[in-house]
Design an enzyme around this catalytic site. Structure first.
Site, PDB file in Angstrom:
ATOM      1  N   GLU A 253     105.411   2.343  23.352  1.00  0.00           N
ATOM      2  CA  GLU A 253     104.539   1.552  24.236  1.00  0.00           C
ATOM      3  C   GLU A 253     103.198   1.466  23.527  1.00  0.00           C
ATOM      4  O   GLU A 253     102.472   2.461  23.445  1.00  0.00           O
ATOM      5  CB  GLU A 253     104.392   2.254  25.596  1.00  0.00           C
ATOM      6  CG  GLU A 253     105.699   2.390  26.380  1.00  0.00           C
ATOM      7  CD  GLU A 253     106.210   1.061  26.910  1.00  0.00           C
ATOM      8  OE1 GLU A 253     105.413   0.124  27.054  1.00  0.00           O
ATOM      9  OE2 GLU A 253     107.421   0.967  27.165  1.00  0.00           O
ATOM     10  N   CYS A 287      96.012  -0.289  28.592  1.00  0.00           N
ATOM     11  CA  CYS A 287      96.780  -1.106  27.643  1.00  0.00           C
ATOM     12  C   CYS A 287      96.956  -2.524  28.174  1.00  0.00           C
ATOM     13  O   CYS A 287      96.989  -3.478  27.405  1.00  0.00           O
ATOM     14  CB  CYS A 287      98.126  -0.456  27.353  1.00  0.00           C
ATOM     15  SG  CYS A 287      99.044  -0.034  28.843  1.00  0.00           S
TER      16      CYS A 287
HETATM   17  P1  NDP Z   1      96.752   6.806  19.045  1.00  0.00           P
HETATM   18  O1  NDP Z   1      97.850   5.985  18.470  1.00  0.00           O
HETATM   19  O2  NDP Z   1      95.570   7.086  18.207  1.00  0.00           O
HETATM   20  O3  NDP Z   1      97.302   8.242  19.514  1.00  0.00           O
HETATM   21  C1  NDP Z   1      98.378   8.368  20.421  1.00  0.00           C
HETATM   22  C2  NDP Z   1      98.963   9.774  20.297  1.00  0.00           C
HETATM   23  O4  NDP Z   1      99.591   9.919  19.020  1.00  0.00           O
HETATM   24  C3  NDP Z   1      97.931  10.885  20.385  1.00  0.00           C
HETATM   25  O5  NDP Z   1      98.461  11.971  21.085  1.00  0.00           O
HETATM   26  C4  NDP Z   1      97.709  11.231  18.919  1.00  0.00           C
HETATM   27  O6  NDP Z   1      97.224  12.543  18.743  1.00  0.00           O
HETATM   28  C5  NDP Z   1      99.135  11.120  18.394  1.00  0.00           C
HETATM   29  N1  NDP Z   1      99.264  10.973  16.959  1.00  0.00           N
HETATM   30  C6  NDP Z   1      98.317  10.644  16.027  1.00  0.00           C
HETATM   31  N2  NDP Z   1      98.858  10.586  14.789  1.00  0.00           N
HETATM   32  C7  NDP Z   1     100.183  10.883  14.920  1.00  0.00           C
HETATM   33  C8  NDP Z   1     101.286  10.970  14.021  1.00  0.00           C
HETATM   34  N3  NDP Z   1     101.133  10.731  12.717  1.00  0.00           N
HETATM   35  N4  NDP Z   1     102.498  11.276  14.511  1.00  0.00           N
HETATM   36  C9  NDP Z   1     102.680  11.489  15.832  1.00  0.00           C
HETATM   37  N5  NDP Z   1     101.672  11.427  16.741  1.00  0.00           N
HETATM   38  C10 NDP Z   1     100.443  11.131  16.293  1.00  0.00           C
HETATM   39  O7  NDP Z   1      96.360   6.077  20.415  1.00  0.00           O
HETATM   40  P2  NDP Z   1      95.143   6.384  21.370  1.00  0.00           P
HETATM   41  O8  NDP Z   1      95.251   7.799  21.865  1.00  0.00           O
HETATM   42  O9  NDP Z   1      93.894   5.954  20.686  1.00  0.00           O
HETATM   43  O10 NDP Z   1      95.447   5.436  22.621  1.00  0.00           O
HETATM   44  C11 NDP Z   1      94.973   4.125  22.735  1.00  0.00           C
HETATM   45  C12 NDP Z   1      96.075   3.138  22.419  1.00  0.00           C
HETATM   46  O11 NDP Z   1      97.181   3.351  23.270  1.00  0.00           O
HETATM   47  C13 NDP Z   1      95.661   1.686  22.655  1.00  0.00           C
HETATM   48  O12 NDP Z   1      96.094   0.893  21.582  1.00  0.00           O
HETATM   49  C14 NDP Z   1      96.409   1.305  23.920  1.00  0.00           C
HETATM   50  O13 NDP Z   1      96.670  -0.074  24.038  1.00  0.00           O
HETATM   51  C15 NDP Z   1      97.659   2.115  23.766  1.00  0.00           C
HETATM   52  N6  NDP Z   1      98.326   2.288  25.060  1.00  0.00           N
HETATM   53  C16 NDP Z   1      99.480   1.620  25.299  1.00  0.00           C
HETATM   54  C17 NDP Z   1     100.109   1.697  26.536  1.00  0.00           C
HETATM   55  C18 NDP Z   1     101.378   0.963  26.818  1.00  0.00           C
HETATM   56  O14 NDP Z   1     102.014   1.279  27.816  1.00  0.00           O
HETATM   57  N7  NDP Z   1     101.784   0.002  26.023  1.00  0.00           N
HETATM   58  C19 NDP Z   1      99.525   2.512  27.611  1.00  0.00           C
HETATM   59  C20 NDP Z   1      98.318   3.182  27.243  1.00  0.00           C
HETATM   60  C21 NDP Z   1      97.741   3.055  26.012  1.00  0.00           C
HETATM   61  P3  NDP Z   1      95.641  12.776  18.640  1.00  0.00           P
HETATM   62  O15 NDP Z   1      95.008  12.177  19.859  1.00  0.00           O
HETATM   63  O16 NDP Z   1      95.542  14.238  18.632  1.00  0.00           O
HETATM   64  O17 NDP Z   1      95.196  12.100  17.370  1.00  0.00           O
END
Ligand code: NDP
Length: 517
Positions: A253, A287
């Site tokens: 997502e 999102c």
């Molecule tokens: P990120 O992609 O930066 O991070 C998401 C999660 O992935 C965090 O827990 C992060 O950890 C973790 N992560 C980072 N690097 C890795 C890796 N290499 N492997 C596995 N996991 C990893 O997203 P954001 O937290 O910045 O969230 C915002 C984004 O989420 C926006 O683009 C938004 O549109 C999207 N979103 C989409 C939704 C949907 O339903 N389509 C709903 C809500 C949000 P850490 O934070 O510790 O870096």
């Protein structure tokens, strides 16, 4: 939020026993103060958690839908009974308003526990299948859904209950163990809810929270049977690449750039209220936020004037329930992105009619509710995900131009169309490339847990909610049962010309009489 620090430290103490030597700090983004430290778990700790999760999963599965449902229903009540504490924790790590936490997190979480407790069994019941295939005549065909085992859920920071924790609920209801890796920015809500699940009787190890940074998420991908990822498109691609190594299934997502189209016959008041509310809700960090608006020329001026007037009246701050409308930003670097998009738009000729700066706050991470006009697709604010409290509004000649521009995006999460002629508005909505579309509305489709929600194009793969939202956590197993049979079927060895001739005639009779047109 008095006493919240104490409560948070208690929750953190309930984190996994195998505490890593490393820690990371959690800030209150409304003030910039550090409110907690959490363990930054490494690959070894994640492997140990995975072993634990696998060990206890068979007993959790054996509890059946009723046994698991009882715990999930208790948790539904727990969320409501502990609403004020949970809201305080959510607010302390996200900076959102009381109402944003109540409307989009508490209500979602409580509804989801009840929904999956009630519906898991229906969605996962054995299905009888009928077939026209000759070789299976008289046999029983069935589909069954068997829990995959251990699910890894990786979540973002914008909705720590709804988007991180929310996806764990159907995975648990299906009979899986779950390890949740919340965002490093907002791990405290997940720890609080883990405490709730424990109080409600979930067996040890069935639900575990793996706090840590990106590397913790990457380590989790290597340990589980399926990854449910919510976050940016960039990280989603990395997760999918890593999962390819172990052929681990993924559901993604991802980001969005949702358009809202206002047709000339729209109720302009409703369109303006909806665009503003769902553009600014949760500080625009949703999102499926309204990220860009296209308005047909005849109603453009009226729409802009109404949005401007309403946006000027918004109250931003960290006040109590009823005192503020828009909270702080949650993720510090996101403020820089919002500022970059607004400055880029201004440099290319856009006008700021409301907001347009970080505003004046004693500390923390803020950006004012901002309305932009005279925008176009040369600007980042119209083409890249802003994820902040901005509403850029563009005048379009007609609906053809609106549809073309709405589809001019790599994303395709949600969309909205406003028009009084519903049939016509629906015909426009059907031409928008998105996973979901609302007519005379926005976002609330997400609360209908029966309705699938997933992205088109770069906004994701798979979906949450509905039957698919729980079946993805299961292995689909096709079963065929032969109850009454002869010792040997006619097509079995040894082959002989007479039988082959008969079969050939039979196939010609069955399939060879179709039209030649
Ligand atoms: P990120 O992609 O930066 O991070 C998401 C999660 O992935 C965090 O827990 C992060 O950890 C973790 N992560 C980072 N690097 C890795 C890796 N290499 N492997 C596995 N996991 C990893 O997203 P954001 O937290 O910045 O969230 C915002 C984004 O989420 C926006 O683009 C938004 O549109 C999207 N979103 C989409 C939704 C949907 O339903 N389509 C709903 C809500 C949000 P850490 O934070 O510790 O870096």
């Amino acid at each position: 939020m008095a006493g919240i620090e104490e409560q948070i430290q208690d929750d953190v103490a309930a984190a996994p026993a195998a505490v890593a030597p490393k820690e990371f700090a959690v800030e209150n983004p409304a003030t910039g103060e550090v409110i907690a430290h959490c363990p930054d778990l490494g690959a070894e700790e994640i492997a140990a958690m995975a072993r634990r999760g696998r060990e206890v999963q068979p007993a959790w599965e054996a509890l059946g839908f009723e046994g698991r449902g009882r715990i999930l229903r208790r948790m539904q009540k727990w969320v409501i009974d502990h609403q004020e504490e949970v809201i305080a924790v959510i607010r302390s790590e996200t900076g959102k308003t009381y109402e944003d936490a109540l409307i989009a997190e508490i209500s979602y979480g409580a509804a989801a526990f009840g929904f999956w407790a009630t519906n898991a069994e229906n969605y996962l019941a054995d299905e009888k299948v009928k077939s026209s295939a000759v070789l299976v005549k008289g046999k029983k065909l069935m589909l069954r859904y068997k829990p995959l085992g251990l699910i890894g859920v990786i979540g973002p920071w914008n909705y720590p209950l709804t988007n991180s924790f929310g996806d764990c609920i159907p995975a648990l209801a299906a009979g899986n163990s779950v390890i949740l890796k919340p965002s490093e920015i907002t791990p405290l809500t997940s720890l609080k809810l883990a405490e709730g699940l424990k109080e409600c009787g979930i067996p040890d190890g069935v639900f575990q929270v793996a706090t840590g940074l990106g590397a913790t998420g990457a380590a989790l991908v290597n340990q589980v049977d399926m990854i449910m990822f919510t976050g940016s498109t960039k990280t989603g691609k990395q997760v999918m690449k890593a999962a390819a190594d172990t052929l681990t299934a993924v559901s993604l997502e991802l980001g969005g750039k949702d358009p809202l189209i206002v047709l000339a016959d729209a109720d302009v008041d409703r369109a303006a209220n909806t665009a503003l509310y769902y553009g600014m809700f949760n500080g625009g960090q949703t999102c499926i936020s309204i990220e860009r608006v296209y308005v047909e020329a005849p109603v453009y001026d009226e729409f802009v004037s109404k949005v401007t007037e309403k946006a000027k009246a918004l109250r931003q701050g960290a006040g109590a329930s009823g005192q503020v409308d828009v909270g702080s930003m949650t993720f510090p670097p996101q403020v820089d992105i919002v500022e970059k998009h607004v400055e880029d738009a201004k440099a290319k000729g856009a006008r700021v009619v409301v907001g347009g700066s970080r505003g004046e706050h004693a500390g923390g991470y803020w950006y004012e509710p901002t309305v932009l006009v005279d925008v176009d697709h040369t600007m980042l604010a119209m083409t890249e995900e802003t994820f902040g409290p901005t509403l850029p509004i563009m005048k379009v000649r007609d609906e053809e131009e609106a549809i073309r521009l709405a589809n001019d995006s790599p994303y395709g999460l949600g969309a909205s169309v406003f028009g009084k002629d519903i049939k016509h508005a629906e015909s426009v909505a059907r031409r928008v490339d998105s996973g979901a579309v609302c007519i005379n509305d926005a976002l609330v489709n997400y609360t209908a847990l029966e309705l699938p929600m997933g992205g088109a194009k770069a906004s994701g793969l798979g979906s949450r909610h509905g039957a698919g939202g729980i079946r993805k956590y299961c292995q689909q197993q096709a079963m065929l049962v032969t109850r009454f049979a002869t010792k040997k079927d006619p097509h079995m060895y040894p082959y002989n010309a007479k039988m082959t001739g008969r079969l050939s005639k039979f196939f010609k009779f069955l399939y060879g009489r179709g039209s030649r047109d």
